[in-house]
Design a protein around this motif. Sequence first.
Motif, mmCIF file in Angstrom:
data_model
loop_
_atom_site.group_PDB
_atom_site.id
_atom_site.type_symbol
_atom_site.label_atom_id
_atom_site.label_comp_id
_atom_site.label_asym_id
_atom_site.label_seq_id
_atom_site.Cartn_x
_atom_site.Cartn_y
_atom_site.Cartn_z
ATOM 1 N N VAL A 213 0.865 -1.177 0.000
ATOM 2 C CA VAL A 213 0.000 0.000 0.000
ATOM 3 C C VAL A 213 0.902 1.226 0.000
ATOM 4 O O VAL A 213 1.868 1.298 0.763
ATOM 5 C CB VAL A 213 -0.939 0.033 1.218
ATOM 6 N N LEU A 214 0.567 2.182 -0.830
ATOM 7 C CA LEU A 214 1.383 3.376 -0.988
ATOM 8 C C LEU A 214 0.540 4.616 -0.775
ATOM 9 O O LEU A 214 -0.581 4.705 -1.278
ATOM 10 C CB LEU A 214 2.011 3.402 -2.381
ATOM 11 N N LEU A 215 1.082 5.545 -0.012
ATOM 12 C CA LEU A 215 0.468 6.864 0.156
ATOM 13 C C LEU A 215 1.182 7.824 -0.781
ATOM 14 O O LEU A 215 2.363 8.105 -0.617
ATOM 15 C CB LEU A 215 0.614 7.341 1.611
ATOM 16 N N GLY A 216 0.453 8.288 -1.790
ATOM 17 C CA GLY A 216 1.063 9.133 -2.800
ATOM 18 C C GLY A 216 0.185 10.305 -3.175
ATOM 19 O O GLY A 216 -0.709 10.701 -2.424
ATOM 20 N N THR A 217 0.437 10.853 -4.344
ATOM 21 C CA THR A 217 -0.277 12.029 -4.819
ATOM 22 C C THR A 217 -1.098 11.672 -6.049
ATOM 23 O O THR A 217 -0.559 11.132 -7.011
ATOM 24 C CB THR A 217 0.707 13.155 -5.181
ATOM 25 N N ASP A 218 -2.393 11.966 -6.005
ATOM 26 C CA ASP A 218 -3.242 11.664 -7.152
ATOM 27 C C ASP A 218 -3.112 12.778 -8.204
ATOM 28 O O ASP A 218 -2.457 13.797 -7.971
ATOM 29 C CB ASP A 218 -4.692 11.461 -6.718
ATOM 30 N N PRO A 219 -3.711 12.594 -9.387
ATOM 31 C CA PRO A 219 -3.571 13.602 -10.451
ATOM 32 C C PRO A 219 -4.040 14.995 -10.060
ATOM 33 O O PRO A 219 -3.579 15.985 -10.618
ATOM 34 C CB PRO A 219 -4.430 13.019 -11.586
ATOM 35 N N ALA A 220 -4.953 15.094 -9.083
ATOM 36 C CA ALA A 220 -5.453 16.396 -8.655
ATOM 37 C C ALA A 220 -4.565 17.031 -7.587
ATOM 38 O O ALA A 220 -4.834 18.138 -7.131
ATOM 39 C CB ALA A 220 -6.874 16.261 -8.124
ATOM 40 N N GLY A 221 -3.504 16.318 -7.179
ATOM 41 C CA GLY A 221 -2.601 16.856 -6.174
ATOM 42 C C GLY A 221 -2.963 16.500 -4.753
ATOM 43 O O GLY A 221 -2.322 16.965 -3.807
ATOM 44 N N GLY A 222 -3.992 15.667 -4.563
ATOM 45 C CA GLY A 222 -4.385 15.271 -3.219
ATOM 46 C C GLY A 222 -3.703 13.988 -2.781
ATOM 47 O O GLY A 222 -3.238 13.197 -3.608
ATOM 48 N N ALA A 223 -3.621 13.770 -1.461
ATOM 49 C CA ALA A 223 -3.032 12.549 -0.930
ATOM 50 C C ALA A 223 -4.035 11.414 -1.067
ATOM 51 O O ALA A 223 -5.192 11.533 -0.669
ATOM 52 C CB ALA A 223 -2.638 12.743 0.530
ATOM 53 N N ALA A 224 -3.615 10.308 -1.651
ATOM 54 C CA ALA A 224 -4.494 9.168 -1.856
ATOM 55 C C ALA A 224 -3.668 7.889 -1.814
ATOM 56 O O ALA A 224 -2.448 7.924 -1.659
ATOM 57 C CB ALA A 224 -5.240 9.302 -3.186
ATOM 58 N N LEU A 225 -4.344 6.758 -1.940
ATOM 59 C CA LEU A 225 -3.684 5.466 -1.783
ATOM 60 C C LEU A 225 -3.631 4.696 -3.097
ATOM 61 O O LEU A 225 -4.538 4.773 -3.924
ATOM 62 C CB LEU A 225 -4.411 4.621 -0.738
ATOM 63 N N LEU A 226 -2.553 3.936 -3.250
ATOM 64 C CA LEU A 226 -2.408 2.966 -4.327
ATOM 65 C C LEU A 226 -2.098 1.613 -3.703
ATOM 66 O O LEU A 226 -1.492 1.533 -2.629
ATOM 67 C CB LEU A 226 -1.264 3.349 -5.269
ATOM 68 N N VAL A 227 -2.507 0.539 -4.376
ATOM 69 C CA VAL A 227 -2.185 -0.807 -3.909
ATOM 70 C C VAL A 227 -1.562 -1.603 -5.046
ATOM 71 O O VAL A 227 -1.769 -1.320 -6.230
ATOM 72 C CB VAL A 227 -3.439 -1.550 -3.387
ATOM 73 N N SER A 228 -0.773 -2.608 -4.663
ATOM 74 C CA SER A 228 -0.105 -3.469 -5.635
ATOM 75 C C SER A 228 0.074 -4.853 -5.045
ATOM 76 O O SER A 228 0.345 -4.990 -3.845
ATOM 77 C CB SER A 228 1.262 -2.884 -6.015
ATOM 78 N N ALA A 229 -0.092 -5.867 -5.875
ATOM 79 C CA ALA A 229 0.125 -7.243 -5.421
ATOM 80 C C ALA A 229 1.584 -7.654 -5.567
ATOM 81 O O ALA A 229 2.079 -8.497 -4.812
ATOM 82 C CB ALA A 229 -0.762 -8.209 -6.212
ATOM 83 N N ASP A 230 2.291 -7.045 -6.544
ATOM 84 C CA ASP A 230 3.663 -7.462 -6.824
ATOM 85 C C ASP A 230 4.703 -6.364 -6.643
ATOM 86 O O ASP A 230 5.898 -6.599 -6.811
ATOM 87 C CB ASP A 230 3.763 -8.011 -8.253
ATOM 88 N N GLY A 231 4.264 -5.147 -6.322
ATOM 89 C CA GLY A 231 5.199 -4.057 -6.126
ATOM 90 C C GLY A 231 5.606 -3.338 -7.392
ATOM 91 O O GLY A 231 6.309 -2.336 -7.334
ATOM 92 N N SER A 232 5.149 -3.828 -8.534
ATOM 93 C CA SER A 232 5.549 -3.195 -9.792
ATOM 94 C C SER A 232 4.386 -2.550 -10.535
ATOM 95 O O SER A 232 4.577 -1.576 -11.258
ATOM 96 C CB SER A 232 6.234 -4.219 -10.702
ATOM 97 N N THR A 233 3.178 -3.063 -10.375
ATOM 98 C CA THR A 233 1.993 -2.502 -11.025
ATOM 99 C C THR A 233 1.008 -2.061 -9.954
ATOM 100 O O THR A 233 0.649 -2.851 -9.080
ATOM 101 C CB THR A 233 1.330 -3.541 -11.956
ATOM 102 N N TRP A 234 0.556 -0.804 -10.037
ATOM 103 C CA TRP A 234 -0.258 -0.213 -8.983
ATOM 104 C C TRP A 234 -1.605 0.253 -9.509
ATOM 105 O O TRP A 234 -1.750 0.576 -10.689
ATOM 106 C CB TRP A 234 0.481 0.976 -8.359
ATOM 107 N N ARG A 235 -2.583 0.311 -8.615
ATOM 108 C CA ARG A 235 -3.918 0.807 -8.967
ATOM 109 C C ARG A 235 -4.458 1.649 -7.815
ATOM 110 O O ARG A 235 -4.090 1.452 -6.657
ATOM 111 C CB ARG A 235 -4.871 -0.360 -9.260
ATOM 112 N N PRO A 236 -5.349 2.595 -8.103
ATOM 113 C CA PRO A 236 -5.936 3.414 -7.042
ATOM 114 C C PRO A 236 -6.747 2.572 -6.073
ATOM 115 O O PRO A 236 -7.294 1.527 -6.432
ATOM 116 C CB PRO A 236 -6.831 4.394 -7.811
ATOM 117 N N ALA A 237 -6.838 3.035 -4.825
ATOM 118 C CA ALA A 237 -7.560 2.297 -3.790
ATOM 119 C C ALA A 237 -8.352 3.265 -2.925
ATOM 120 O O ALA A 237 -8.130 4.479 -2.951
ATOM 121 C CB ALA A 237 -6.576 1.505 -2.928
#
Length: 322
Positions: A213-237
Amino acid sequence: QPGTAGVGARTSTDGVTWTEVDAVAPDGIAGLVTAASDGTRLALGLQATGADGGDPGGLAIVTTTDLLTWERQDIPVGDPSALPTWITESASLWSLTVGPAGWVAAVTTDYLPTFPVPAEVAAGREQWGYGWVSGEGGVQVDLGDPATRTSESVFLTWEERGIDPADVERYLGGPSPVALWSSTGGAPVRSATPAGWVTAWIGSVVATDTGYVLLGTDPAGGAALLVSADGSTWRPATTPVPVTASDRVVGLASLTDAVLATVQTPSGLRLYRGGPDTGWERVVGDRLEELGDVAAYPLYPGLGPSGRGFAVVVDANAPQDT
Protein backbone atom coordinates in the motif's frame (compact mmCIF):
# COMPACT_ATOMS: atom_id res chain seq x y z
CA GLN A 1 31.09 -0.58 11.13
CA PRO A 2 30.21 -1.60 7.53
CA GLY A 3 32.80 -3.76 5.81
CA THR A 4 34.89 -4.33 8.95
CA ALA A 5 35.33 -7.14 11.44
CA GLY A 6 33.65 -7.12 14.82
CA VAL A 7 30.12 -6.42 13.58
CA GLY A 8 27.42 -7.69 15.88
CA ALA A 9 23.64 -7.81 15.97
CA ARG A 10 20.89 -8.52 18.44
CA THR A 11 17.42 -9.87 17.80
CA SER A 12 14.23 -9.78 19.83
CA THR A 13 10.69 -11.08 19.50
CA ASP A 14 9.22 -8.73 22.10
CA GLY A 15 11.54 -5.69 22.20
CA VAL A 16 12.46 -6.49 25.81
CA THR A 17 14.72 -9.53 25.71
CA TRP A 18 17.59 -9.47 23.20
CA THR A 19 19.90 -12.22 21.95
CA GLU A 20 23.34 -11.78 20.40
CA VAL A 21 23.64 -13.32 16.92
CA ASP A 22 26.50 -13.59 14.45
CA ALA A 23 26.47 -10.98 11.70
CA VAL A 24 28.63 -9.80 8.83
CA ALA A 25 28.09 -6.33 7.38
CA PRO A 26 27.74 -6.01 3.60
CA ASP A 27 30.61 -4.45 1.69
CA GLY A 28 30.51 -1.34 -0.45
CA ILE A 29 28.55 0.90 1.90
CA ALA A 30 29.20 4.61 2.06
CA GLY A 31 26.26 5.13 4.43
CA LEU A 32 23.13 3.42 5.74
CA VAL A 33 19.96 5.27 4.73
CA THR A 34 17.11 3.08 5.99
CA ALA A 35 16.14 -0.49 6.86
CA ALA A 36 13.04 -2.67 6.55
CA SER A 37 12.09 -6.25 7.36
CA ASP A 38 9.18 -8.66 7.04
CA GLY A 39 10.38 -10.81 9.94
CA THR A 40 12.31 -13.18 7.68
CA ARG A 41 14.21 -10.93 5.30
CA LEU A 42 16.11 -7.79 6.22
CA ALA A 43 16.66 -5.10 3.60
CA LEU A 44 19.05 -2.19 4.00
CA GLY A 45 18.86 0.89 1.83
CA LEU A 46 22.38 2.16 1.26
CA GLN A 47 24.37 4.98 -0.19
CA ALA A 48 26.81 2.80 -2.09
CA THR A 49 30.49 3.44 -2.70
CA GLY A 50 31.69 4.07 -6.23
CA ALA A 51 33.35 1.47 -8.41
CA ASP A 52 36.75 2.51 -7.07
CA GLY A 53 35.57 2.28 -3.46
CA GLY A 54 35.72 6.05 -3.08
CA ASP A 55 32.99 8.63 -3.50
CA PRO A 56 29.34 7.53 -3.31
CA GLY A 57 28.32 5.84 -6.52
CA GLY A 58 24.55 5.66 -6.16
CA LEU A 59 21.85 3.79 -4.26
CA ALA A 60 21.72 0.09 -3.48
CA ILE A 61 19.49 -2.36 -1.63
CA VAL A 62 21.12 -5.31 0.15
CA THR A 63 19.04 -8.16 1.56
CA THR A 64 19.72 -11.10 3.85
CA THR A 65 17.90 -13.85 5.71
CA ASP A 66 20.74 -14.79 8.07
CA LEU A 67 22.81 -11.57 8.58
CA LEU A 68 25.81 -13.44 7.15
CA THR A 69 25.31 -13.48 3.39
CA TRP A 70 23.97 -10.50 1.47
CA GLU A 71 22.54 -9.94 -1.99
CA ARG A 72 23.10 -6.49 -3.48
CA GLN A 73 20.96 -4.78 -6.10
CA ASP A 74 21.84 -1.33 -7.41
CA ILE A 75 19.13 1.20 -8.26
CA PRO A 76 19.82 3.21 -11.42
CA VAL A 77 20.09 6.90 -10.53
CA GLY A 78 20.36 8.50 -13.95
CA ASP A 79 22.92 9.29 -16.62
CA PRO A 80 24.97 12.45 -15.88
CA SER A 81 25.87 12.76 -19.57
CA ALA A 82 22.17 13.30 -20.37
CA LEU A 83 21.93 16.38 -18.11
CA PRO A 84 22.87 19.99 -18.87
CA THR A 85 26.38 20.78 -17.68
CA TRP A 86 25.06 23.17 -15.02
CA ILE A 87 22.85 20.49 -13.38
CA THR A 88 23.93 17.79 -10.94
CA GLU A 89 21.57 14.93 -10.11
CA SER A 90 21.20 13.68 -6.54
CA ALA A 91 19.07 10.62 -5.76
CA SER A 92 17.76 9.83 -2.27
CA LEU A 93 16.05 6.77 -0.87
CA TRP A 94 12.81 8.07 0.63
CA SER A 95 10.97 4.91 1.70
CA LEU A 96 11.67 1.16 1.76
CA THR A 97 9.52 -1.84 2.62
CA VAL A 98 9.75 -5.64 2.32
CA GLY A 99 6.68 -7.66 1.35
CA PRO A 100 5.56 -10.97 -0.12
CA ALA A 101 7.02 -10.31 -3.58
CA GLY A 102 10.25 -8.61 -2.48
CA TRP A 103 11.27 -5.05 -1.66
CA VAL A 104 9.78 -1.78 -2.89
CA ALA A 105 11.63 1.53 -2.65
CA ALA A 106 10.61 5.11 -3.34
CA VAL A 107 13.46 7.22 -4.74
CA THR A 108 13.43 11.00 -5.04
CA THR A 109 15.64 12.90 -7.46
CA ASP A 110 16.86 16.40 -6.77
CA TYR A 111 18.45 18.55 -9.46
CA LEU A 112 21.12 20.84 -8.06
CA PRO A 113 22.10 23.86 -10.15
CA THR A 114 25.49 25.50 -10.46
CA PHE A 115 25.91 28.88 -12.11
CA PRO A 116 29.61 29.48 -12.88
CA VAL A 117 30.23 33.09 -13.79
CA PRO A 118 32.07 33.88 -17.05
CA ALA A 119 35.67 34.91 -16.41
CA GLU A 120 35.16 38.30 -18.03
CA VAL A 121 32.33 39.05 -15.60
CA ALA A 122 34.04 37.64 -12.51
CA ALA A 123 37.21 39.72 -13.21
CA GLY A 124 39.18 37.73 -10.67
CA ARG A 125 36.50 37.83 -7.99
CA GLU A 126 35.06 34.79 -6.21
CA GLN A 127 31.45 33.64 -6.52
CA TRP A 128 29.95 33.86 -3.04
CA GLY A 129 26.38 32.88 -3.83
CA TYR A 130 23.44 33.18 -6.17
CA GLY A 131 19.68 33.56 -6.21
CA TRP A 132 16.89 33.60 -8.74
CA VAL A 133 15.30 36.91 -9.64
CA SER A 134 11.59 36.19 -9.89
CA GLY A 135 10.14 36.92 -13.32
CA GLU A 136 13.36 38.36 -14.70
CA GLY A 137 14.57 35.28 -16.55
CA GLY A 138 17.96 34.96 -14.97
CA VAL A 139 20.07 34.62 -11.86
CA GLN A 140 21.65 37.15 -9.52
CA VAL A 141 25.21 36.25 -8.58
CA ASP A 142 27.22 37.65 -5.67
CA LEU A 143 30.87 38.27 -6.54
CA GLY A 144 33.33 39.01 -3.74
CA ASP A 145 36.89 40.19 -3.37
CA PRO A 146 38.51 38.48 -0.34
CA ALA A 147 41.32 41.04 -0.23
CA THR A 148 39.03 44.04 0.18
CA ARG A 149 36.09 42.13 1.65
CA THR A 150 33.76 43.86 -0.76
CA SER A 151 31.06 42.26 -2.90
CA GLU A 152 28.85 43.10 -5.84
CA SER A 153 25.61 41.56 -7.09
CA VAL A 154 25.51 40.93 -10.83
CA PHE A 155 22.40 39.93 -12.74
CA LEU A 156 22.91 37.46 -15.60
CA THR A 157 20.14 36.39 -17.98
CA TRP A 158 19.82 32.72 -18.87
CA GLU A 159 20.99 33.58 -22.36
CA GLU A 160 24.11 35.27 -20.99
CA ARG A 161 24.83 32.11 -19.05
CA GLY A 162 24.21 29.92 -22.09
CA ILE A 163 21.29 28.25 -20.34
CA ASP A 164 18.12 27.20 -22.12
CA PRO A 165 15.11 28.64 -20.18
CA ALA A 166 13.20 25.45 -21.03
CA ASP A 167 15.80 23.44 -19.06
CA VAL A 168 15.37 25.77 -16.09
CA GLU A 169 11.66 25.03 -16.05
CA ARG A 170 12.18 21.32 -16.65
CA TYR A 171 14.68 20.70 -13.86
CA LEU A 172 13.95 23.48 -11.37
CA GLY A 173 10.37 24.53 -12.03
CA GLY A 174 8.55 21.91 -9.99
CA PRO A 175 8.76 19.42 -7.14
CA SER A 176 11.43 16.74 -7.13
CA PRO A 177 10.28 13.71 -9.15
CA VAL A 178 9.71 10.42 -7.35
CA ALA A 179 10.13 6.95 -8.82
CA LEU A 180 9.13 3.57 -7.44
CA TRP A 181 11.56 0.66 -7.81
CA SER A 182 10.93 -2.96 -6.92
CA SER A 183 12.66 -6.31 -7.10
CA THR A 184 11.53 -9.90 -6.67
CA GLY A 185 15.12 -11.14 -6.72
CA GLY A 186 16.33 -9.97 -10.10
CA ALA A 187 17.48 -6.57 -11.28
CA PRO A 188 15.38 -3.69 -9.90
CA VAL A 189 12.60 -2.50 -12.20
CA ARG A 190 10.82 0.83 -12.23
CA SER A 191 7.20 0.41 -11.21
CA ALA A 192 4.29 1.40 -13.40
CA THR A 193 1.85 3.80 -11.72
CA PRO A 194 -1.42 5.24 -13.06
CA ALA A 195 -0.98 8.34 -15.20
CA GLY A 196 -0.35 11.44 -13.14
CA TRP A 197 0.26 9.58 -9.87
CA VAL A 198 3.33 9.52 -7.62
CA THR A 199 5.24 12.17 -9.52
CA ALA A 200 5.53 14.80 -6.81
CA TRP A 201 5.34 13.19 -3.39
CA ILE A 202 5.24 9.85 -1.61
CA GLY A 203 4.35 9.71 2.06
CA SER A 204 5.18 6.07 2.72
CA VAL A 205 5.09 2.57 1.28
CA VAL A 206 4.10 -0.35 3.51
CA ALA A 207 3.75 -4.10 2.97
CA THR A 208 0.89 -6.40 3.92
CA ASP A 209 0.41 -10.16 3.75
CA THR A 210 -1.04 -9.79 0.25
CA GLY A 211 0.92 -6.93 -1.27
CA TYR A 212 1.76 -3.27 -0.80
CA VAL A 213 0.00 0.00 0.00
CA LEU A 214 1.38 3.38 -0.99
CA LEU A 215 0.47 6.86 0.16
CA GLY A 216 1.06 9.13 -2.80
CA THR A 217 -0.28 12.03 -4.82
CA ASP A 218 -3.24 11.66 -7.15
CA PRO A 219 -3.57 13.60 -10.45
CA ALA A 220 -5.45 16.40 -8.65
CA GLY A 221 -2.60 16.86 -6.17
CA GLY A 222 -4.38 15.27 -3.22
CA ALA A 223 -3.03 12.55 -0.93
CA ALA A 224 -4.49 9.17 -1.86
CA LEU A 225 -3.68 5.47 -1.78
CA LEU A 226 -2.41 2.97 -4.33
CA VAL A 227 -2.18 -0.81 -3.91
CA SER A 228 -0.11 -3.47 -5.64
CA ALA A 229 0.13 -7.24 -5.42
CA ASP A 230 3.66 -7.46 -6.82
CA GLY A 231 5.20 -4.06 -6.13
CA SER A 232 5.55 -3.20 -9.79
CA THR A 233 1.99 -2.50 -11.03
CA TRP A 234 -0.26 -0.21 -8.98
CA ARG A 235 -3.92 0.81 -8.97
CA PRO A 236 -5.94 3.41 -7.04
CA ALA A 237 -7.56 2.30 -3.79
CA THR A 238 -10.12 3.54 -1.29
CA THR A 239 -9.06 5.78 1.58
CA PRO A 240 -10.47 5.69 5.15
CA VAL A 241 -12.34 8.96 4.48
CA PRO A 242 -13.07 10.86 1.27
CA VAL A 243 -10.05 13.01 0.49
CA THR A 244 -10.88 16.71 0.68
CA ALA A 245 -8.98 19.92 1.28
CA SER A 246 -9.44 19.44 5.03
CA ASP A 247 -9.47 15.63 5.40
CA ARG A 248 -6.50 13.68 4.14
CA VAL A 249 -4.32 10.68 4.89
CA VAL A 250 -0.93 11.75 6.27
CA GLY A 251 0.67 8.45 7.32
CA LEU A 252 0.61 4.68 6.94
CA ALA A 253 1.91 1.77 9.00
CA SER A 254 1.58 -1.99 8.57
CA LEU A 255 0.52 -4.49 11.20
CA THR A 256 0.60 -8.25 10.77
CA ASP A 257 -2.99 -8.42 9.53
CA ALA A 258 -3.95 -4.84 8.67
CA VAL A 259 -2.86 -1.35 7.74
CA LEU A 260 -3.03 1.66 10.04
CA ALA A 261 -3.80 5.01 8.46
CA THR A 262 -3.36 8.41 10.09
CA VAL A 263 -5.98 10.93 8.91
CA GLN A 264 -5.77 14.65 9.54
CA THR A 265 -9.16 16.36 9.96
CA PRO A 266 -10.22 19.85 11.10
CA SER A 267 -11.11 18.37 14.50
CA GLY A 268 -7.77 16.62 14.94
CA LEU A 269 -6.00 13.36 14.22
CA ARG A 270 -7.85 10.10 13.64
CA LEU A 271 -6.57 6.55 13.27
CA TYR A 272 -8.13 3.92 11.05
CA ARG A 273 -7.38 0.20 10.81
CA GLY A 274 -8.14 -2.05 7.86
CA GLY A 275 -7.12 -1.93 4.23
CA PRO A 276 -7.98 -0.45 0.84
CA ASP A 277 -9.72 -3.67 -0.26
CA THR A 278 -11.12 -4.87 3.08
CA GLY A 279 -12.58 -1.61 4.37
CA TRP A 280 -11.61 0.73 7.20
CA GLU A 281 -12.67 0.98 10.84
CA ARG A 282 -11.86 3.90 13.08
CA VAL A 283 -9.58 3.13 16.04
CA VAL A 284 -10.96 4.69 19.22
CA GLY A 285 -9.71 4.90 22.80
CA ASP A 286 -9.26 7.36 25.63
CA ARG A 287 -5.68 8.24 24.76
CA LEU A 288 -6.36 8.36 21.04
CA GLU A 289 -9.24 10.76 21.50
CA GLU A 290 -6.82 13.19 23.17
CA LEU A 291 -4.76 13.32 19.98
CA GLY A 292 -7.30 15.73 18.48
CA ASP A 293 -5.33 18.51 20.12
CA VAL A 294 -2.20 17.89 18.03
CA ALA A 295 -3.70 19.11 14.75
CA ALA A 296 -2.03 22.49 15.20
CA TYR A 297 1.46 21.05 15.51
CA PRO A 298 3.65 21.61 12.44
CA LEU A 299 4.94 18.03 12.39
CA TYR A 300 2.65 15.28 11.19
CA PRO A 301 2.32 12.30 13.53
CA GLY A 302 4.15 9.14 12.64
CA LEU A 303 3.34 5.50 13.26
CA GLY A 304 5.85 2.88 14.34
CA PRO A 305 4.36 -0.59 13.73
CA SER A 306 5.16 -4.07 14.94
CA GLY A 307 3.47 -7.42 14.60
CA ARG A 308 1.60 -6.98 17.89
CA GLY A 309 0.90 -3.28 18.22
CA PHE A 310 1.91 0.23 17.33
CA ALA A 311 3.10 3.51 18.76
CA VAL A 312 1.92 6.99 17.84
CA VAL A 313 4.50 9.77 17.92
CA VAL A 314 2.75 13.10 18.30
CA ASP A 315 5.50 15.67 18.75
CA ALA A 316 9.04 15.12 19.98
CA ASN A 317 8.95 18.51 21.72
CA ALA A 318 5.63 18.00 23.49
CA PRO A 319 5.45 17.36 27.27
CA GLN A 320 5.84 13.69 28.15
CA ASP A 321 2.28 13.40 29.47
CA THR A 322 0.83 14.30 26.05
